[in-house]
Motif scaffolding. Structure first.
Motif, PDB file in Angstrom:
ATOM      1  N   ASP A  78     -17.358  45.314  -0.192  1.00 27.26           N
ATOM      2  CA  ASP A  78     -16.049  44.896   0.309  1.00 27.26           C
ATOM      3  C   ASP A  78     -15.532  43.758  -0.574  1.00 27.26           C
ATOM      4  O   ASP A  78     -15.855  42.592  -0.361  1.00 27.26           O
ATOM      5  CB  ASP A  78     -16.170  44.440   1.768  1.00 27.26           C
ATOM      6  N   LEU A  79     -14.728  44.115  -1.572  1.00 30.55           N
ATOM      7  CA  LEU A  79     -14.260  43.125  -2.539  1.00 30.55           C
ATOM      8  C   LEU A  79     -13.323  42.100  -1.901  1.00 30.55           C
ATOM      9  O   LEU A  79     -13.315  40.930  -2.308  1.00 30.55           O
ATOM     10  CB  LEU A  79     -13.584  43.820  -3.712  1.00 30.55           C
ATOM     11  N   GLU A  80     -12.536  42.510  -0.932  1.00 29.38           N
ATOM     12  CA  GLU A  80     -11.643  41.549  -0.282  1.00 29.38           C
ATOM     13  C   GLU A  80     -12.450  40.495   0.475  1.00 29.38           C
ATOM     14  O   GLU A  80     -12.127  39.308   0.428  1.00 29.38           O
ATOM     15  CB  GLU A  80     -10.687  42.273   0.658  1.00 29.38           C
ATOM     16  N   ARG A  81     -13.499  40.928   1.150  1.00 30.57           N
ATOM     17  CA  ARG A  81     -14.349  39.967   1.858  1.00 30.57           C
ATOM     18  C   ARG A  81     -15.037  39.041   0.870  1.00 30.57           C
ATOM     19  O   ARG A  81     -15.192  37.841   1.119  1.00 30.57           O
ATOM     20  CB  ARG A  81     -15.361  40.710   2.721  1.00 30.57           C
ATOM     21  N   CYS A  82     -15.455  39.576  -0.268  1.00 30.15           N
ATOM     22  CA  CYS A  82     -16.062  38.743  -1.308  1.00 30.15           C
ATOM     23  C   CYS A  82     -15.076  37.697  -1.821  1.00 30.15           C
ATOM     24  O   CYS A  82     -15.437  36.538  -2.053  1.00 30.15           O
ATOM     25  CB  CYS A  82     -16.541  39.610  -2.471  1.00 30.15           C
ATOM     26  N   ALA A  83     -13.828  38.114  -2.010  1.00 37.46           N
ATOM     27  CA  ALA A  83     -12.805  37.181  -2.501  1.00 37.46           C
ATOM     28  C   ALA A  83     -12.633  36.018  -1.541  1.00 37.46           C
ATOM     29  O   ALA A  83     -12.572  34.843  -1.948  1.00 37.46           O
ATOM     30  CB  ALA A  83     -11.485  37.923  -2.704  1.00 37.46           C
ATOM     31  N   HIS A  84     -12.572  36.306  -0.249  1.00 38.74           N
ATOM     32  CA  HIS A  84     -12.407  35.236   0.741  1.00 38.74           C
ATOM     33  C   HIS A  84     -13.672  34.384   0.843  1.00 38.74           C
ATOM     34  O   HIS A  84     -13.590  33.166   1.044  1.00 38.74           O
ATOM     35  CB  HIS A  84     -12.048  35.835   2.091  1.00 38.74           C
ATOM     36  N   ALA A  85     -14.831  35.008   0.687  1.00 40.01           N
ATOM     37  CA  ALA A  85     -16.080  34.249   0.740  1.00 40.01           C
ATOM     38  C   ALA A  85     -16.188  33.300  -0.448  1.00 40.01           C
ATOM     39  O   ALA A  85     -16.645  32.155  -0.303  1.00 40.01           O
ATOM     40  CB  ALA A  85     -17.268  35.202   0.771  1.00 40.01           C
ATOM     41  N   ALA A 102      -5.612  35.288  -4.808  1.00 44.30           N
ATOM     42  CA  ALA A 102      -4.395  36.023  -5.128  1.00 44.30           C
ATOM     43  C   ALA A 102      -4.674  37.516  -5.092  1.00 44.30           C
ATOM     44  O   ALA A 102      -5.754  37.956  -5.468  1.00 44.30           O
ATOM     45  CB  ALA A 102      -3.893  35.618  -6.514  1.00 44.30           C
ATOM     46  N   PRO A 103      -3.704  38.311  -4.627  1.00 37.33           N
ATOM     47  CA  PRO A 103      -3.932  39.761  -4.641  1.00 37.33           C
ATOM     48  C   PRO A 103      -4.096  40.259  -6.059  1.00 37.33           C
ATOM     49  O   PRO A 103      -3.387  39.823  -6.970  1.00 37.33           O
ATOM     50  CB  PRO A 103      -2.654  40.324  -3.998  1.00 37.33           C
ATOM     51  N   PRO A 104      -5.041  41.133  -6.313  1.00 33.99           N
ATOM     52  CA  PRO A 104      -5.249  41.638  -7.666  1.00 33.99           C
ATOM     53  C   PRO A 104      -4.008  42.347  -8.167  1.00 33.99           C
ATOM     54  O   PRO A 104      -3.323  43.048  -7.426  1.00 33.99           O
ATOM     55  CB  PRO A 104      -6.410  42.625  -7.527  1.00 33.99           C
ATOM     56  N   SER A 105      -3.705  42.156  -9.434  1.00 29.31           N
ATOM     57  CA  SER A 105      -2.528  42.806 -10.008  1.00 29.31           C
ATOM     58  C   SER A 105      -2.721  42.951 -11.500  1.00 29.31           C
ATOM     59  O   SER A 105      -3.625  42.387 -12.099  1.00 29.31           O
ATOM     60  CB  SER A 105      -1.264  41.990  -9.716  1.00 29.31           C
ATOM     61  N   ALA A 106      -1.852  43.718 -12.103  1.00 29.32           N
ATOM     62  CA  ALA A 106      -1.838  43.864 -13.556  1.00 29.32           C
ATOM     63  C   ALA A 106      -0.391  44.051 -13.978  1.00 29.32           C
ATOM     64  O   ALA A 106       0.339  44.834 -13.377  1.00 29.32           O
ATOM     65  CB  ALA A 106      -2.669  45.062 -13.995  1.00 29.32           C
ATOM     66  N   THR A 107       0.051  43.322 -14.982  1.00 28.14           N
ATOM     67  CA  THR A 107       1.440  43.410 -15.406  1.00 28.14           C
ATOM     68  C   THR A 107       1.645  44.598 -16.331  1.00 28.14           C
ATOM     69  O   THR A 107       0.696  45.162 -16.884  1.00 28.14           O
ATOM     70  CB  THR A 107       1.855  42.130 -16.150  1.00 28.14           C
TER      71      THR A 107
END
Length: 261
Positions: A78-85, A102-107
């Motif tokens: 769960d990458l989102e949980r990892c990001a918050h952790a 920050a939400p992952p993005s690519a320009t």
């Protein structure tokens, strides 16, 4: 004021173990079964299973039965949980490190080399066309996304069309499922399977990079009518959208690495 609590945050304690860190690293790239992680990491199955249980207990890793062989389970990070952790761990070290992930993005500029991505599932009627549409949508067409199936259905599932239209503003009503054979001789930078069955039968695509697997249950697997199964389609589309968002920086990183002199 210096904190008197000398206990490291739970994520730091969990990820600090060398084997668990390697498990997190592998699962960040793809969903795997235990025996595949054993082969990748070169440790006994009982040891791998033990540390996976700890990661599941910490809420970082989830598992569900394979739709190909119910005796197997696929593990997913769960990458989102990892990001918050990770964010919480930074704040525990110093208040200045309390940064919202920050939400992952690519320009568009980052994706200027137009990577090619193929999504595969069995029927090419729900999961893979949704992934194709969402990747194209989130990169404004700067990624050449395609999808196909090992046993394509006659039509895209009505709930796949509905969920994309109602929640993402995307219309795929005119899209038709196609067979994997139709794209077998094309070059793709990434090959992503979205169902456990197609992972076992998909053709080889030459010298492609290591395939990625997203183990996502078929929302149409039950015999419910379209109205009853729609919540499962919404959940599936949200899962794919999250995975797409975390795929974008990977596409950008690979693209930028390839163009370096």
């Amino acid at each position: 004021m210096v904190s008197t609590d000398s206990t490291a945050p739970a994520f730091v304690r969990m990820a600090a173990h060398p084997l668990r860190w390697r498990l997190l690293t592998e699962l960040a790239a793809s969903d795997y079964r235990v025996r595949e992680l054993v082969d990748l990491l070169g440790h006994p199955q009982n040891l791998i299973s033990y540390h996976l249980r700890l990661l599941r207990g910490a809420g970082l890793v989830t598992a569900h039965r394979s739709s190909f062989d119910a005796r197997d389970s696929y593990y997913h990070l769960d990458l989102e949980r990892c990001a918050h952790a990770l964010t919480a761990a930074g704040a525990a070290l110093h208040p200045a490190l309390r940064l919202d992930p920050a939400p992952p993005s690519a320009t568009t500029a980052e994706l200027s080399a137009r990577p090619r991505v193929l999504f595969a599932c069995t029927g090419n009627s729900a999961r893979s066309p949704i992934a194709e549409a969402l990747l194209r949508h989130r990169t404004s067409g700067q990624v050449e996304a395609a999808s196909a199936g090992s046993h394509p259905k006659p039509h895209v599932h009505p709930n796949a069309v509905r969920v994309l239209r109602e929640h993402y503003g995307i219309d795929i009503a005119g899209q038709r499922p196609r067979h994997l054979d139709t794209v077998a001789h094309h070059h793709f930078d990434h090959l992503i399977s979205l169902c456990d069955k197609v992972r076992e039968v998909r053709p080889e695509f030459g010298d492609q990079p290591r395939p990625i697997h997203w183990s996502i249950p078929d929302p149409a697997a039950t015999n419910d009518n379209d109205q009853a199964s729609y919540p499962a389609f919404r959940h599936m589309a949200a899962d794919i959208d999250t995975r797409i968002r975390y795929l974008l920086p990977v596409l950008s990183h690979v693209t930028n690495t390839e163009v370096q002199p």
